[in-house]
Design a protein around this motif. Structure first.
Motif, PDB file in Angstrom:
ATOM      1  N   SER A  58       0.897  -1.166   0.010  1.00  0.00           N
ATOM      2  CA  SER A  58       0.083  -0.104   0.104  1.00  0.00           C
ATOM      3  C   SER A  58       1.041   1.291  -0.091  1.00  0.00           C
ATOM      4  N   PRO A  59       0.572   2.300  -0.757  1.00  0.00           N
ATOM      5  CA  PRO A  59       1.244   3.463  -0.787  1.00  0.00           C
ATOM      6  C   PRO A  59       1.258   4.479   0.266  1.00  0.00           C
ATOM      7  N   ILE A  60       0.331   4.258   1.235  1.00  0.00           N
ATOM      8  CA  ILE A  60       0.016   5.139   2.356  1.00  0.00           C
ATOM      9  C   ILE A  60       0.215   4.542   3.661  1.00  0.00           C
ATOM     10  N   LEU A  61       1.077   3.449   3.910  1.00  0.00           N
ATOM     11  CA  LEU A  61       1.557   2.939   5.145  1.00  0.00           C
ATOM     12  C   LEU A  61       2.738   3.917   5.531  1.00  0.00           C
ATOM     13  N   VAL A  62       2.388   3.931   6.925  1.00  0.00           N
ATOM     14  CA  VAL A  62       3.545   5.156   7.707  1.00  0.00           C
ATOM     15  C   VAL A  62       4.118   4.440   8.834  1.00  0.00           C
ATOM     16  N   GLY A  63       3.822   3.122   9.274  1.00  0.00           N
ATOM     17  CA  GLY A  63       4.691   2.554  10.285  1.00  0.00           C
ATOM     18  C   GLY A  63       3.959   2.862  11.738  1.00  0.00           C
ATOM     19  N   PRO A  64       4.602   3.290  12.587  1.00  0.00           N
ATOM     20  CA  PRO A  64       4.338   3.438  13.915  1.00  0.00           C
ATOM     21  C   PRO A  64       3.257   4.320  13.929  1.00  0.00           C
ATOM     22  N   LEU A  65       2.278   4.000  14.744  1.00  0.00           N
ATOM     23  CA  LEU A  65       0.974   4.714  14.812  1.00  0.00           C
ATOM     24  C   LEU A  65       0.827   5.234  16.151  1.00  0.00           C
ATOM     25  N   THR A  66      -0.078   6.451  16.393  1.00  0.00           N
ATOM     26  CA  THR A  66      -0.287   6.956  17.525  1.00  0.00           C
ATOM     27  C   THR A  66      -1.541   6.365  18.302  1.00  0.00           C
ATOM     28  N   ILE A  67      -1.420   5.709  19.349  1.00  0.00           N
ATOM     29  CA  ILE A  67      -2.285   4.802  19.807  1.00  0.00           C
ATOM     30  C   ILE A  67      -2.657   5.360  21.524  1.00  0.00           C
ATOM     31  N   SER A  68      -3.945   5.603  21.611  1.00  0.00           N
ATOM     32  CA  SER A  68      -4.509   6.279  22.979  1.00  0.00           C
ATOM     33  C   SER A  68      -5.520   5.175  23.424  1.00  0.00           C
ATOM     34  N   VAL A  69      -5.373   4.609  24.728  1.00  0.00           N
ATOM     35  CA  VAL A  69      -6.567   3.696  24.971  1.00  0.00           C
ATOM     36  C   VAL A  69      -6.975   4.288  26.193  1.00  0.00           C
ATOM     37  N   THR A  70      -7.161   5.257  26.683  1.00  0.00           N
ATOM     38  CA  THR A  70      -7.617   6.023  27.758  1.00  0.00           C
ATOM     39  C   THR A  70      -8.803   6.546  27.992  1.00  0.00           C
ATOM     40  N   LYS A  71      -9.478   6.839  26.519  1.00  0.00           N
ATOM     41  CA  LYS A  71     -10.764   7.299  26.376  1.00  0.00           C
ATOM     42  C   LYS A  71     -11.505   6.516  25.318  1.00  0.00           C
ATOM     43  N   PRO A  72     -12.384   5.579  25.413  1.00  0.00           N
ATOM     44  CA  PRO A  72     -12.942   4.957  24.424  1.00  0.00           C
ATOM     45  C   PRO A  72     -13.776   6.030  23.344  1.00  0.00           C
ATOM     46  N   PRO A  73     -13.737   5.753  22.213  1.00  0.00           N
ATOM     47  CA  PRO A  73     -14.491   6.625  21.282  1.00  0.00           C
ATOM     48  C   PRO A  73     -15.917   6.277  21.356  1.00  0.00           C
ATOM     49  N   SER A  74     -16.942   7.035  20.990  1.00  0.00           N
ATOM     50  CA  SER A  74     -18.360   6.657  20.751  1.00  0.00           C
ATOM     51  C   SER A  74     -18.440   5.580  19.727  1.00  0.00           C
ATOM     52  N   LEU A  75     -19.537   4.939  19.464  1.00  0.00           N
ATOM     53  CA  LEU A  75     -19.640   4.340  17.996  1.00  0.00           C
ATOM     54  C   LEU A  75     -20.023   5.204  17.243  1.00  0.00           C
ATOM     55  N   LYS A  76     -20.755   6.248  17.341  1.00  0.00           N
ATOM     56  CA  LYS A  76     -21.032   7.260  16.254  1.00  0.00           C
ATOM     57  C   LYS A  76     -19.789   7.765  15.768  1.00  0.00           C
ATOM     58  N   LYS A  77     -18.897   8.168  16.484  1.00  0.00           N
ATOM     59  CA  LYS A  77     -17.456   8.913  15.913  1.00  0.00           C
ATOM     60  C   LYS A  77     -16.939   7.715  15.086  1.00  0.00           C
ATOM     61  N   ILE A  78     -16.867   6.811  15.509  1.00  0.00           N
ATOM     62  CA  ILE A  78     -16.210   5.420  14.624  1.00  0.00           C
ATOM     63  C   ILE A  78     -16.793   5.299  13.169  1.00  0.00           C
ATOM     64  N   GLN A  79     -17.976   5.485  13.351  1.00  0.00           N
ATOM     65  CA  GLN A  79     -19.101   5.478  12.244  1.00  0.00           C
ATOM     66  C   GLN A  79     -18.639   6.242  11.181  1.00  0.00           C
ATOM     67  N   LEU A  80     -18.650   7.657  11.801  1.00  0.00           N
ATOM     68  CA  LEU A  80     -18.434   8.935  10.857  1.00  0.00           C
ATOM     69  C   LEU A  80     -16.874   8.727  10.340  1.00  0.00           C
ATOM     70  N   LYS A  81     -16.090   8.482  11.016  1.00  0.00           N
ATOM     71  CA  LYS A  81     -14.519   8.219  10.368  1.00  0.00           C
ATOM     72  C   LYS A  81     -14.349   7.230   9.603  1.00  0.00           C
ATOM     73  N   ASN A  82     -15.348   6.276   9.450  1.00  0.00           N
ATOM     74  CA  ASN A  82     -15.389   4.980   8.572  1.00  0.00           C
ATOM     75  C   ASN A  82     -16.499   4.912   7.885  1.00  0.00           C
TER      76      ASN A  82
END
Length: 312
Positions: free
Chosen positions: A76-100
């Motif tokens: 894939s041409p847009i792989l970036v490697g290390p990702l910023t991961i935060s597990v302290t505040k779970p997102p809402s299902l609506k937010k996940i749906q809007l971003k996907n």
């Protein structure tokens, strides 16, 4: 003193040979990727510099003709490697749906600009971990899209109050996932593990099972490899962030686990997919995943001590 000096070169030669033999044995048993990572066959990753998992997803421009005629590139041409991961505040299902927004009903996605080379099913055993599931879905959907995979996420939910049985739920997930598609790869995924590098491709090895989570932060990025032959993601690539949690009711530590492990060689041919017994309660396509709810019955009763001795 003379004899000691004379024997010393022989001792060093024997030591070198034994170490080389040990390395070759590990290599043949599936740890080749570990040594490739150590000796530089893979790039070194700087995890102090990370990228957002949604970076550049918009660069995939829909092309209906290309989807029918052109395979996606191997890398894939847009792989970036290390990702910023935060597990302290779970997102809402609506937010996940809007971003996907291009994920379809049932957690299904296929590239819109080319024909996906790999068909991957991700199977997640689950019970009472909704916040963990939301966190994982937030990162996993764009993670898989960045890799240009044709994929579906299956969440296998255990109903009832019996002891949580991760292994059986995975077997159920495999059987149910195969009803939907002819997958190239079936990924078993814990709900509390988030991948930290999008170069950790969710595609299967041609010959052996593949160990993706070779390094988890909970265990200082070290996991011992033993037993069956497999390919293993390099340690500096197979990093996962574990979502912290307490052991919940119904998921207590199994006091019989050591006996179960000892008896594996005796009963593995009759314990698994070929003896799978469960009651399907429902199949439901949500916006972000296919939910499969099952009753797998009570936990198996361990034989008495006297009967266990009959196996030996």
């Amino acid at each position: 003193m003379f004899l000691a000096r004379k024997d010393k070169p022989c001792f060093l030669v024997c030591l070198a040979v034994s170490q080389l033999t040990f390395i070759l044995l590990l290599y043949r048993r599936g740890a080749s990727s570990v040594f490739q990572g150590i000796f530089g066959a893979y790039p070194g990753w700087d995890y102090s510099k990370t990228q957002d998992v949604y970076t550049n997803l918009s660069l995939f421009v829909p092309d209906s003709e290309a989807v029918k005629t052109q395979y996606c590139p191997v890398k894939s041409p847009i792989l970036v490697g290390p990702l910023t991961i935060s597990v302290t505040k779970p997102p809402s299902l609506k937010k996940i749906q809007l971003k996907n927004r291009y994920v379809q009903s049932g957690g299904y996605f296929s590239p819109r600009h080319c024909f996906g080379r790999y068909r991957t099913a991700v199977i997640i055993p689950h019970r009472n971990r909704e916040s963990h599931l939301r966190t994982l879905l937030y990162y996993l959907h764009p993670f898989l899209q960045r890799q240009q995979l044709h994929y579906t996420i299956f969440v296998v939910h255990q109903a009832g109050n019996a002891t949580f049985n991760r292994a059986k739920l995975l077997n159920v997930g495999v059987r149910e996932a195969l009803r939907y598609d002819d997958w190239d790869c079936l990924i078993s995924h814990d709900v509390d593990l988030v991948p930290e590098n999008d170069y950790n491709l969710y595609v299967c090895d041609d010959l052996y099972p593949k160990h993706l989570s070779s390094a988890m932060d909970k265990f200082q990025y070290r996991i011992r490899l033993s037993g069956m032959s497999m390919t293993r993601t390099p340690l500096n690539l197979g990093r996962y962030k574990m979502i912290p949690h307490d052991r919940d009711s119904g998921n207590e530590e199994n006091s019989h686990r050591h006996n179960l492990l000892r008896n594996t060689r005796l009963n593995w041919r009759d314990d698994g997919m070929n003896s799978l017994d469960f009651h399907l309660i429902s199949r439901e396509k949500t916006l972000l995943y296919t939910n499969i709810t099952v009753d797998i019955g009570d936990a198996p009763v361990m034989p008495t001590k006297a009967r266990r001795w009959q196996f030996f």
